[in-house]
Design a protein around this motif. Structure first.
Motif, PDB file in Angstrom:
ATOM      1  N   GLY A   9       6.462  89.677 -44.758  1.00  0.00           N
ATOM      2  CA  GLY A   9       7.756  89.012 -44.843  1.00  0.00           C
ATOM      3  C   GLY A   9       8.886  90.016 -45.004  1.00  0.00           C
ATOM      4  O   GLY A   9       8.666  91.204 -45.216  1.00  0.00           O
ATOM      5  N   GLY A  10      10.102  89.515 -44.874  1.00  0.00           N
ATOM      6  CA  GLY A  10      11.259  90.386 -45.028  1.00  0.00           C
ATOM      7  C   GLY A  10      12.512  89.720 -44.527  1.00  0.00           C
ATOM      8  O   GLY A  10      12.528  88.511 -44.267  1.00  0.00           O
ATOM      9  N   ARG A  38       4.888  76.702 -44.932  1.00  0.00           N
ATOM     10  CA  ARG A  38       6.111  77.319 -45.452  1.00  0.00           C
ATOM     11  C   ARG A  38       6.839  76.336 -46.353  1.00  0.00           C
ATOM     12  O   ARG A  38       6.716  75.122 -46.207  1.00  0.00           O
ATOM     13  N   GLN A  39       7.608  76.904 -47.259  1.00  0.00           N
ATOM     14  CA  GLN A  39       8.395  76.091 -48.172  1.00  0.00           C
ATOM     15  C   GLN A  39       9.779  76.704 -48.291  1.00  0.00           C
ATOM     16  O   GLN A  39       9.927  77.822 -48.805  1.00  0.00           O
ATOM     17  N   ALA A  40      10.762  75.972 -47.800  1.00  0.00           N
ATOM     18  CA  ALA A  40      12.144  76.407 -47.892  1.00  0.00           C
ATOM     19  C   ALA A  40      12.716  75.984 -49.237  1.00  0.00           C
ATOM     20  O   ALA A  40      12.218  75.044 -49.869  1.00  0.00           O
ATOM     21  N   PRO A  41      13.760  76.664 -49.705  1.00  0.00           N
ATOM     22  CA  PRO A  41      14.357  76.304 -50.990  1.00  0.00           C
ATOM     23  C   PRO A  41      14.752  74.832 -51.040  1.00  0.00           C
ATOM     24  O   PRO A  41      15.425  74.330 -50.146  1.00  0.00           O
ATOM     25  N   GLY A  42      14.306  74.147 -52.071  1.00  0.00           N
ATOM     26  CA  GLY A  42      14.664  72.750 -52.262  1.00  0.00           C
ATOM     27  C   GLY A  42      13.933  71.775 -51.372  1.00  0.00           C
ATOM     28  O   GLY A  42      14.259  70.585 -51.364  1.00  0.00           O
ATOM     29  N   LYS A  43      12.947  72.266 -50.606  1.00  0.00           N
ATOM     30  CA  LYS A  43      12.219  71.384 -49.693  1.00  0.00           C
ATOM     31  C   LYS A  43      10.727  71.411 -49.996  1.00  0.00           C
ATOM     32  O   LYS A  43      10.230  72.303 -50.686  1.00  0.00           O
ATOM     33  N   GLN A  44      10.037  70.426 -49.455  1.00  0.00           N
ATOM     34  CA  GLN A  44       8.592  70.374 -49.631  1.00  0.00           C
ATOM     35  C   GLN A  44       7.905  71.372 -48.702  1.00  0.00           C
ATOM     36  O   GLN A  44       8.443  71.751 -47.656  1.00  0.00           O
ATOM     37  N   ARG A  45       6.730  71.772 -49.115  1.00  0.00           N
ATOM     38  CA  ARG A  45       5.937  72.670 -48.277  1.00  0.00           C
ATOM     39  C   ARG A  45       5.538  71.927 -47.006  1.00  0.00           C
ATOM     40  O   ARG A  45       5.142  70.767 -47.037  1.00  0.00           O
ATOM     41  N   GLU A  46       5.637  72.625 -45.871  1.00  0.00           N
ATOM     42  CA  GLU A  46       5.290  71.997 -44.602  1.00  0.00           C
ATOM     43  C   GLU A  46       4.311  72.867 -43.827  1.00  0.00           C
ATOM     44  O   GLU A  46       4.318  74.088 -43.930  1.00  0.00           O
ATOM     45  N   LYS A  86      15.007  81.706 -36.419  1.00  0.00           N
ATOM     46  CA  LYS A  86      16.241  80.977 -36.688  1.00  0.00           C
ATOM     47  C   LYS A  86      16.478  80.947 -38.198  1.00  0.00           C
ATOM     48  O   LYS A  86      15.523  81.035 -38.974  1.00  0.00           O
ATOM     49  N   PRO A  87      17.724  80.773 -38.619  1.00  0.00           N
ATOM     50  CA  PRO A  87      17.980  80.681 -40.067  1.00  0.00           C
ATOM     51  C   PRO A  87      17.151  79.584 -40.736  1.00  0.00           C
ATOM     52  O   PRO A  87      16.737  79.744 -41.898  1.00  0.00           O
ATOM     53  N   GLU A  88      16.870  78.511 -40.024  1.00  0.00           N
ATOM     54  CA  GLU A  88      16.073  77.428 -40.614  1.00  0.00           C
ATOM     55  C   GLU A  88      14.600  77.785 -40.787  1.00  0.00           C
ATOM     56  O   GLU A  88      13.849  77.002 -41.362  1.00  0.00           O
ATOM     57  N   ASP A  89      14.189  78.938 -40.295  1.00  0.00           N
ATOM     58  CA  ASP A  89      12.829  79.420 -40.541  1.00  0.00           C
ATOM     59  C   ASP A  89      12.719  80.129 -41.893  1.00  0.00           C
ATOM     60  O   ASP A  89      11.616  80.504 -42.304  1.00  0.00           O
ATOM     61  N   THR A  90      13.841  80.305 -42.565  1.00  0.00           N
ATOM     62  CA  THR A  90      13.831  80.936 -43.877  1.00  0.00           C
ATOM     63  C   THR A  90      12.992  80.122 -44.860  1.00  0.00           C
ATOM     64  O   THR A  90      13.220  78.925 -45.033  1.00  0.00           O
ATOM     65  N   ALA A  91      12.007  80.778 -45.463  1.00  0.00           N
ATOM     66  CA  ALA A  91      11.087  80.087 -46.375  1.00  0.00           C
ATOM     67  C   ALA A  91      10.096  81.094 -46.942  1.00  0.00           C
ATOM     68  O   ALA A  91      10.008  82.235 -46.468  1.00  0.00           O
ATOM     69  N   VAL A  92       9.362  80.648 -47.935  1.00  0.00           N
ATOM     70  CA  VAL A  92       8.179  81.385 -48.371  1.00  0.00           C
ATOM     71  C   VAL A  92       7.021  80.867 -47.518  1.00  0.00           C
ATOM     72  O   VAL A  92       6.798  79.659 -47.428  1.00  0.00           O
ATOM     73  N   TYR A  93       6.323  81.796 -46.890  1.00  0.00           N
ATOM     74  CA  TYR A  93       5.211  81.447 -46.014  1.00  0.00           C
ATOM     75  C   TYR A  93       3.891  81.688 -46.736  1.00  0.00           C
ATOM     76  O   TYR A  93       3.678  82.752 -47.324  1.00  0.00           O
ATOM     77  N   TYR A  94       3.033  80.687 -46.669  1.00  0.00           N
ATOM     78  CA  TYR A  94       1.734  80.733 -47.330  1.00  0.00           C
ATOM     79  C   TYR A  94       0.624  80.560 -46.300  1.00  0.00           C
ATOM     80  O   TYR A  94       0.783  79.811 -45.330  1.00  0.00           O
ATOM     81  N   LEU A 106     -12.788  72.441 -49.987  1.00  0.00           N
ATOM     82  CA  LEU A 106     -11.999  73.300 -50.864  1.00  0.00           C
ATOM     83  C   LEU A 106     -10.873  73.939 -50.072  1.00  0.00           C
ATOM     84  O   LEU A 106     -11.056  74.303 -48.906  1.00  0.00           O
ATOM     85  N   ASP A 107      -9.744  74.066 -50.709  1.00  0.00           N
ATOM     86  CA  ASP A 107      -8.597  74.756 -50.125  1.00  0.00           C
ATOM     87  C   ASP A 107      -8.227  75.942 -51.004  1.00  0.00           C
ATOM     88  O   ASP A 107      -8.129  75.809 -52.228  1.00  0.00           O
ATOM     89  N   TYR A 108      -7.988  77.071 -50.379  1.00  0.00           N
ATOM     90  CA  TYR A 108      -7.557  78.272 -51.089  1.00  0.00           C
ATOM     91  C   TYR A 108      -6.204  78.710 -50.531  1.00  0.00           C
ATOM     92  O   TYR A 108      -6.022  78.764 -49.315  1.00  0.00           O
ATOM     93  N   TRP A 109      -5.305  79.041 -51.438  1.00  0.00           N
ATOM     94  CA  TRP A 109      -3.950  79.443 -51.064  1.00  0.00           C
ATOM     95  C   TRP A 109      -3.672  80.880 -51.463  1.00  0.00           C
ATOM     96  O   TRP A 109      -4.151  81.354 -52.493  1.00  0.00           O
ATOM     97  N   GLY A 110      -2.848  81.539 -50.658  1.00  0.00           N
ATOM     98  CA  GLY A 110      -2.311  82.822 -51.063  1.00  0.00           C
ATOM     99  C   GLY A 110      -1.053  82.622 -51.888  1.00  0.00           C
ATOM    100  O   GLY A 110      -0.623  81.489 -52.132  1.00  0.00           O
ATOM    101  N   ASN A 111      -0.441  83.730 -52.309  1.00  0.00           N
ATOM    102  CA  ASN A 111       0.745  83.661 -53.156  1.00  0.00           C
ATOM    103  C   ASN A 111       2.044  83.609 -52.381  1.00  0.00           C
ATOM    104  O   ASN A 111       3.113  83.404 -52.966  1.00  0.00           O
ATOM    105  N   GLY A 112       1.958  83.787 -51.074  1.00  0.00           N
ATOM    106  CA  GLY A 112       3.142  83.645 -50.238  1.00  0.00           C
ATOM    107  C   GLY A 112       3.881  84.946 -49.983  1.00  0.00           C
ATOM    108  O   GLY A 112       3.769  85.910 -50.740  1.00  0.00           O
ATOM    109  N   THR A 113       4.644  84.930 -48.890  1.00  0.00           N
ATOM    110  CA  THR A 113       5.514  86.048 -48.554  1.00  0.00           C
ATOM    111  C   THR A 113       6.842  85.479 -48.057  1.00  0.00           C
ATOM    112  O   THR A 113       6.859  84.515 -47.290  1.00  0.00           O
ATOM    113  N   LEU A 114       7.939  86.053 -48.517  1.00  0.00           N
ATOM    114  CA  LEU A 114       9.259  85.495 -48.243  1.00  0.00           C
ATOM    115  C   LEU A 114       9.802  86.001 -46.910  1.00  0.00           C
ATOM    116  O   LEU A 114       9.834  87.204 -46.650  1.00  0.00           O
ATOM    117  N   VAL A 115      10.247  85.055 -46.102  1.00  0.00           N
ATOM    118  CA  VAL A 115      10.920  85.368 -44.839  1.00  0.00           C
ATOM    119  C   VAL A 115      12.353  84.861 -44.932  1.00  0.00           C
ATOM    120  O   VAL A 115      12.573  83.685 -45.215  1.00  0.00           O
TER     121      VAL A 115
END
Length: 119
Positions: A9-10, A38-46, A86-94, A106-115
């Motif tokens: 991310g970056g 991904r999860q954008a600020p103030g939004k649900q993970r999608e 696009k700016p709307e792609d801004t989110a933490v990606y998991y 079972l589901d396993y998640w990473g800690n995410g990376t910010l884009v």
């Protein structure tokens, strides 16, 4: 047990590209599919994209044609190539690994990376 670590991310300008990585370790042979969310600020993970162990790939409509999911089995790593950002792609990606078997899921998640995509 499966451990996932995202990276790549970056900050990028609109129209640019990034490649995210999801490195898996542990019981990787038990993984049936890995997906990106991904999860954008103030939004649900999608959900963004998914790649199955059989090689099938699926994408959300919002990223179809711009994002590509791929895997390197020798490195136990799944990638998400993101183009035409696009700016709307801004989110933490998991990334998420699905482990399925007789009578269990079972589901396993990473800690995410910010884009962050600037306009």
């Amino acid at each position: 047990q499966v451990q996932l670590v995202e990276s790549g991310g970056g900050l990028v300008q609109a129209g640019g590209s990034l490649r995210l990585s999801c490195a898996a370790s542990g019981s990787t042979v038990s993984i049936s599919a890995i997906g990106w969310y991904r999860q954008a600020p103030g939004k649900q993970r999608e959900w963004v994209a998914r790649g199955s162990s059989g090689g099938s790939t699926y994408y959300a409509d919002s990223v179809k044609g711009r994002f590509t999911i791929s895997r390197d089995n020798t490195k136990n790593t799944v990638y998400l190539q993101m183009n035409s950002l696009k700016p709307e792609d801004t989110a933490v990606y998991y990334c998420k690994a699905d482990v399925r078997g007789p009578g269990y899921a079972l589901d396993y998640w990473g800690n995410g990376t910010l884009v962050t995509v600037s306009s």
